[in-house]
Design a protein around this motif. Sequence first.
Motif, PDB file in Angstrom:
ATOM      1  N   ASN A 105      40.159  45.579  33.693  1.00 31.02           N
ATOM      2  CA  ASN A 105      40.706  45.910  32.374  1.00 31.02           C
ATOM      3  C   ASN A 105      42.229  45.821  32.351  1.00 31.02           C
ATOM      4  OD1 ASN A 105      38.109  46.346  31.503  1.00 31.02           O
ATOM      5  ND2 ASN A 105      38.208  48.575  31.622  1.00 31.02           N
ATOM      6  N   ALA A 106      42.850  46.122  33.488  1.00 31.84           N
ATOM      7  CA  ALA A 106      44.314  46.006  33.569  1.00 31.84           C
ATOM      8  C   ALA A 106      44.753  44.553  33.408  1.00 31.84           C
ATOM      9  CB  ALA A 106      44.810  46.568  34.893  1.00 31.84           C
ATOM     10  N   ILE A 107      43.936  43.629  33.908  1.00 32.98           N
ATOM     11  CA  ILE A 107      44.229  42.201  33.732  1.00 32.98           C
ATOM     12  C   ILE A 107      44.034  41.798  32.281  1.00 32.98           C
ATOM     13  CG2 ILE A 107      43.448  39.864  34.291  1.00 32.98           C
ATOM     14  CD1 ILE A 107      45.022  41.101  36.550  1.00 32.98           C
ATOM     15  N   TYR A 108      42.921  42.227  31.701  1.00 36.01           N
ATOM     16  CA  TYR A 108      42.615  41.848  30.319  1.00 36.01           C
ATOM     17  C   TYR A 108      43.663  42.378  29.333  1.00 36.01           C
ATOM     18  CZ  TYR A 108      37.971  41.392  32.538  1.00 36.01           C
ATOM     19  OH  TYR A 108      36.927  41.072  33.380  1.00 36.01           O
ATOM     20  N   ALA A 109      44.343  43.457  29.695  1.00 35.77           N
ATOM     21  CA  ALA A 109      45.309  44.083  28.786  1.00 35.77           C
ATOM     22  C   ALA A 109      46.707  43.500  28.887  1.00 35.77           C
ATOM     23  CB  ALA A 109      45.369  45.581  29.060  1.00 35.77           C
ATOM     24  N   LEU A 110      46.922  42.551  29.798  1.00 30.43           N
ATOM     25  CA  LEU A 110      48.257  41.994  29.979  1.00 30.43           C
ATOM     26  C   LEU A 110      48.705  41.205  28.745  1.00 30.43           C
ATOM     27  CD1 LEU A 110      48.049  40.739  33.687  1.00 30.43           C
ATOM     28  CD2 LEU A 110      49.393  42.666  32.816  1.00 30.43           C
ATOM     29  N   VAL A 111      50.010  41.238  28.505  1.00 28.87           N
ATOM     30  CA  VAL A 111      50.601  40.495  27.386  1.00 28.87           C
ATOM     31  C   VAL A 111      51.772  39.668  27.912  1.00 28.87           C
ATOM     32  CG1 VAL A 111      49.915  42.174  25.634  1.00 28.87           C
ATOM     33  CG2 VAL A 111      52.111  42.454  26.815  1.00 28.87           C
ATOM     34  N   ASP A 112      52.233  38.715  27.086  1.00 29.60           N
ATOM     35  CA  ASP A 112      53.351  37.888  27.508  1.00 29.60           C
ATOM     36  C   ASP A 112      54.677  38.581  27.242  1.00 29.60           C
ATOM     37  OD1 ASP A 112      53.919  37.637  24.798  1.00 29.60           O
ATOM     38  OD2 ASP A 112      53.137  35.599  24.638  1.00 29.60           O
TER      39      ASP A 112
END
Length: 377
Positions: A174-181
């Motif tokens: 989930n920490a990966i899925y929540a990443l933003v640019d």
Amino acid sequence: MKNRFLSGLLTAALLVFHSPSWAEDIDLFVQPPPTATDLPNVLILLDNTANWNNAFTNEIASLVSTVNSLPVKADGSGKFRVGLMLFTETGGSNSNSDGGYIRAAVRELNSDNKPKYMALLNSFDKLGDKSNGGKLGKTMVEAYRYFYGMAPYAGNGKIKTDYTGNTSGTAASNAIYALVDNNARPNNALASKNGSPYLSPVLPGSCAKNFIIYISNGAAQDNTNDTTAATNELSSAATAAGISGATTAIPISPSGSQDNVGDEWAKFLRKSSHGVVTYTVDVDKISTGQGPGWTALLKSMASVSNGKYFSVSSSGADISNALNTIFSEIQSVNSVFASVSLPVSVNTQGTYLNQIFIGMFRPDGNGLPRWSGNLKQ
């Protein structure tokens, strides 16, 4: 006679007191700092079929070590953009399409993202993250569609795909899925679980190179229907790109995996506008049964795409060493070196007054990230 004597004496004096002119070596190397859009895009395809059972522990540890060792700049920004693709899982809440899916989108591995990618790898479970059908040909189709921002072939409809708003996984996922640019915008592979098209990892206006690193733990299990589907996709892609002969079989020996179109896809991707280079890592190479034919296919995939093939053991530091070598080569290929400009006329490039400047370099395939050389004056 007297004049001849004086002339000879003058000549001798000039020879004695004349200072010889020696060529001067001037090091004029400058490496322009790459922008975020120029970082190499690296998609790691990890074989998560049952073949990974023996190699799993050291393989994951090697990937974690490699990610940890990737350099970042002084300001914390990254020097690579890296993502992870796995063979698909079916059943449960997953679609029943076989191929590959993006577990972690290609993103800049800066000082903030690196620990999250390492945590994701450390969270993998040998049984819980295992694919029930490794199909190499179809997975190369998926990689192509991802790089080109097209509709997924089999990568959507999967509960572990990196899509915007996915909260169904482990804390590390989930920490990966929540990443933003950098502009606080989602940079997932897909906008939703069943979303389409892919958000291509190739950034607009980018001059960056693109790579696939395929870590294989043994022969994939493409059946006749899988190969036919992957071949048809290759034919369509090649026609759209104006590339002829893409489906012509590449001979390999031994020919046990001759029908698999993994190498034909690798060749096409290299010829395509994104110029994708494929590296293959053959973990615990098998010398019997399907093994020799599979190794021949992996070698072919690397050869036809200008990549490299590595045969490694799952024990010791072999996997880490291979991955570190690959990333070192990728960094050198993606770097641009320029000489300092000289303030001379455009009509006399390389010269100034009575001086001539010549670049001298010693070709060295192992001299990464640059050849030894200098500017001779």
